[in-house]
Design a protein around this motif. Sequence first.
Motif, PDB file in Angstrom:
ATOM      1  N   ASN A 163       0.841  -1.210   0.000  1.00  0.00           N
ATOM      2  CA  ASN A 163       0.000   0.000   0.000  1.00  0.00           C
ATOM      3  C   ASN A 163       0.865   1.243   0.000  1.00  0.00           C
ATOM      4  O   ASN A 163       0.556   2.236  -0.649  1.00  0.00           O
ATOM      5  CB  ASN A 163      -0.891   0.056   1.256  1.00  0.00           C
ATOM      6  CG  ASN A 163      -1.965  -0.987   1.215  1.00  0.00           C
ATOM      7  OD1 ASN A 163      -2.307  -1.465   0.137  1.00  0.00           O
ATOM      8  ND2 ASN A 163      -2.477  -1.366   2.373  1.00  0.00           N
ATOM      9  N   GLY A 164       1.948   1.184   0.752  1.00  0.00           N
ATOM     10  CA  GLY A 164       2.803   2.363   0.927  1.00  0.00           C
ATOM     11  C   GLY A 164       3.486   2.794  -0.357  1.00  0.00           C
ATOM     12  O   GLY A 164       3.536   3.984  -0.667  1.00  0.00           O
ATOM     13  N   ILE A 165       4.008   1.835  -1.132  1.00  0.00           N
ATOM     14  CA  ILE A 165       4.724   2.280  -2.334  1.00  0.00           C
ATOM     15  C   ILE A 165       3.788   2.420  -3.531  1.00  0.00           C
ATOM     16  O   ILE A 165       4.078   3.153  -4.471  1.00  0.00           O
ATOM     17  CB  ILE A 165       5.925   1.378  -2.714  1.00  0.00           C
ATOM     18  CG1 ILE A 165       5.476  -0.041  -3.011  1.00  0.00           C
ATOM     19  CG2 ILE A 165       6.997   1.384  -1.646  1.00  0.00           C
ATOM     20  CD1 ILE A 165       6.576  -0.822  -3.721  1.00  0.00           C
ATOM     21  N   GLY A 166       2.646   1.747  -3.489  1.00  0.00           N
ATOM     22  CA  GLY A 166       1.663   1.872  -4.573  1.00  0.00           C
ATOM     23  C   GLY A 166       2.216   1.357  -5.901  1.00  0.00           C
ATOM     24  O   GLY A 166       3.258   0.708  -5.948  1.00  0.00           O
ATOM     25  N   GLY A 167       1.481   1.635  -6.981  1.00  0.00           N
ATOM     26  CA  GLY A 167       1.980   1.271  -8.310  1.00  0.00           C
ATOM     27  C   GLY A 167       1.523  -0.099  -8.798  1.00  0.00           C
ATOM     28  O   GLY A 167       1.554  -0.375  -9.993  1.00  0.00           O
ATOM     29  N   PHE A 168       1.084  -0.970  -7.888  1.00  0.00           N
ATOM     30  CA  PHE A 168       0.629  -2.291  -8.326  1.00  0.00           C
ATOM     31  C   PHE A 168      -0.857  -2.232  -8.664  1.00  0.00           C
ATOM     32  O   PHE A 168      -1.626  -1.579  -7.956  1.00  0.00           O
ATOM     33  CB  PHE A 168       0.814  -3.327  -7.205  1.00  0.00           C
ATOM     34  CG  PHE A 168       2.246  -3.628  -6.898  1.00  0.00           C
ATOM     35  CD1 PHE A 168       2.971  -4.499  -7.673  1.00  0.00           C
ATOM     36  CD2 PHE A 168       2.871  -3.029  -5.805  1.00  0.00           C
ATOM     37  CE1 PHE A 168       4.296  -4.788  -7.381  1.00  0.00           C
ATOM     38  CE2 PHE A 168       4.189  -3.301  -5.508  1.00  0.00           C
ATOM     39  CZ  PHE A 168       4.905  -4.178  -6.305  1.00  0.00           C
TER      40      PHE A 168
END
Length: 442
Positions: A377-382
């Motif tokens: 969730n923190g880095i996102g992008g997926f």
Amino acid sequence: MRNLLMVLVALGLGTKRHWHIFIAIFLGVVLGAWFPYNPESPTFMHHAFEVVGQMFIRLIAMLAIPLIISSLLIGINSLGDGRQLGKMGVKTVMYFGLTMIISATVAALIGFYVDPGARIPEGFDLASGFVPFKPTAEAVHITSIRDLLLNLIPQNPFESLARRDLVPVIIFTLMFGTATAFIGDTARPFVAFFEAVFAATMRIVDWVMIFAVPGVFALTFTAISHSGVGIFYKMMPFMGAVLLALLIQILIVYPLLLYVLARVNFMNLYRAISEAILVAFGTASSSATLPVTLACIERRGGVSNRIASFVLPAGVSMNMNGTTMFEVIAVMFLAQLYGIPLTLTVIISIVILAIIASIGAAGVPAAGMITMSIILNGIGGFRPEQVLEGLSLLWAVDRILDMCRTTVNVIDDCVVATLIASSEGELNRELLKSGDSWEDVV
Ligand code: ASP
């Protein structure tokens, strides 16, 4: 096969109990691979071993709460006044922090240079037919930093106790223990009560450990027979990267820290805690292993009770280098697999979030997989379907890696306890070195 068994039995008899556990693990791996679990037609043997393994885990897990509470309370009280307590608290946090930062950095370097996401074999598809282990209730509820922060403070300590939610329990116990240290003599009967709880629980540990050999065998057998062997081939690059990182931590980082900061030979320490290492591997739960870890580190590792009873219960669910390393590499693997660029900023975010996520993970099987969503969730992008697919791949091999990372989590706490004991002049070096005269722990 029969000959192999005979040789193993002959090797096992007459030797120390940790060899028996080691052989149990070996047999569990071999037989588990030999008799894969088929969810459509599960055999009696698979059911029976699953039950035996679960019985053993429950027997030791039931001791974790009384042990954590009693040993933390005694530990804090034996530290005496507030100044000593503060000093010890700061030292513990510093050493935990040091090993966490090193482990996350090593893992990020391995994840980057080994690049496991780019190395998986051709024709890679979703693992089919595997049966992932269901995480237990304690493992599932933390999925964001917000939850993690709020969860630190128990609304109702008894509810946290009943849910086996260890982090809030530890925080409450730390506060309560500190208060009893401040009120002095008035608290004496209360502390004496917990001294009795601690002593009695450790006695039960000795009894329960009689079942360590069948218990660990059954757990290993179940883990391997459920995962199947095929998935290991597909996930080899990822598993190899995680194992390499864990090995670097055990064979290079800890030995260096032990030698440079405490002049301790790591082999002595690893021998002293060998039972804890094997039980951690078999159970994949560092809090279930805690009773054995405490027994090993005090009775053989030469760490004073004052230090061990403070550092180990706190470390058991907060200081998890193995989990941090696994999470860093797992998220990097998914990013590589789905073409998400791993810039320096993204890698640093993964490292920081993995440290937070591993602090939030409970010392129970699969907890590291669950708190990994904090990083995702923190880095996102997926994309959501990528998260789903990626996580199912990881689940397929999680149990085996969980056994390995839990082992590192336990070693890690013992290393920190030894470093602190040495810096406080409370490490019995003679005992640590006198391998042949150690008492049996299990
Ligand atoms: N099983 C680990 C432990 O108990 C936590 C994790 O899943 O990483 O230490």
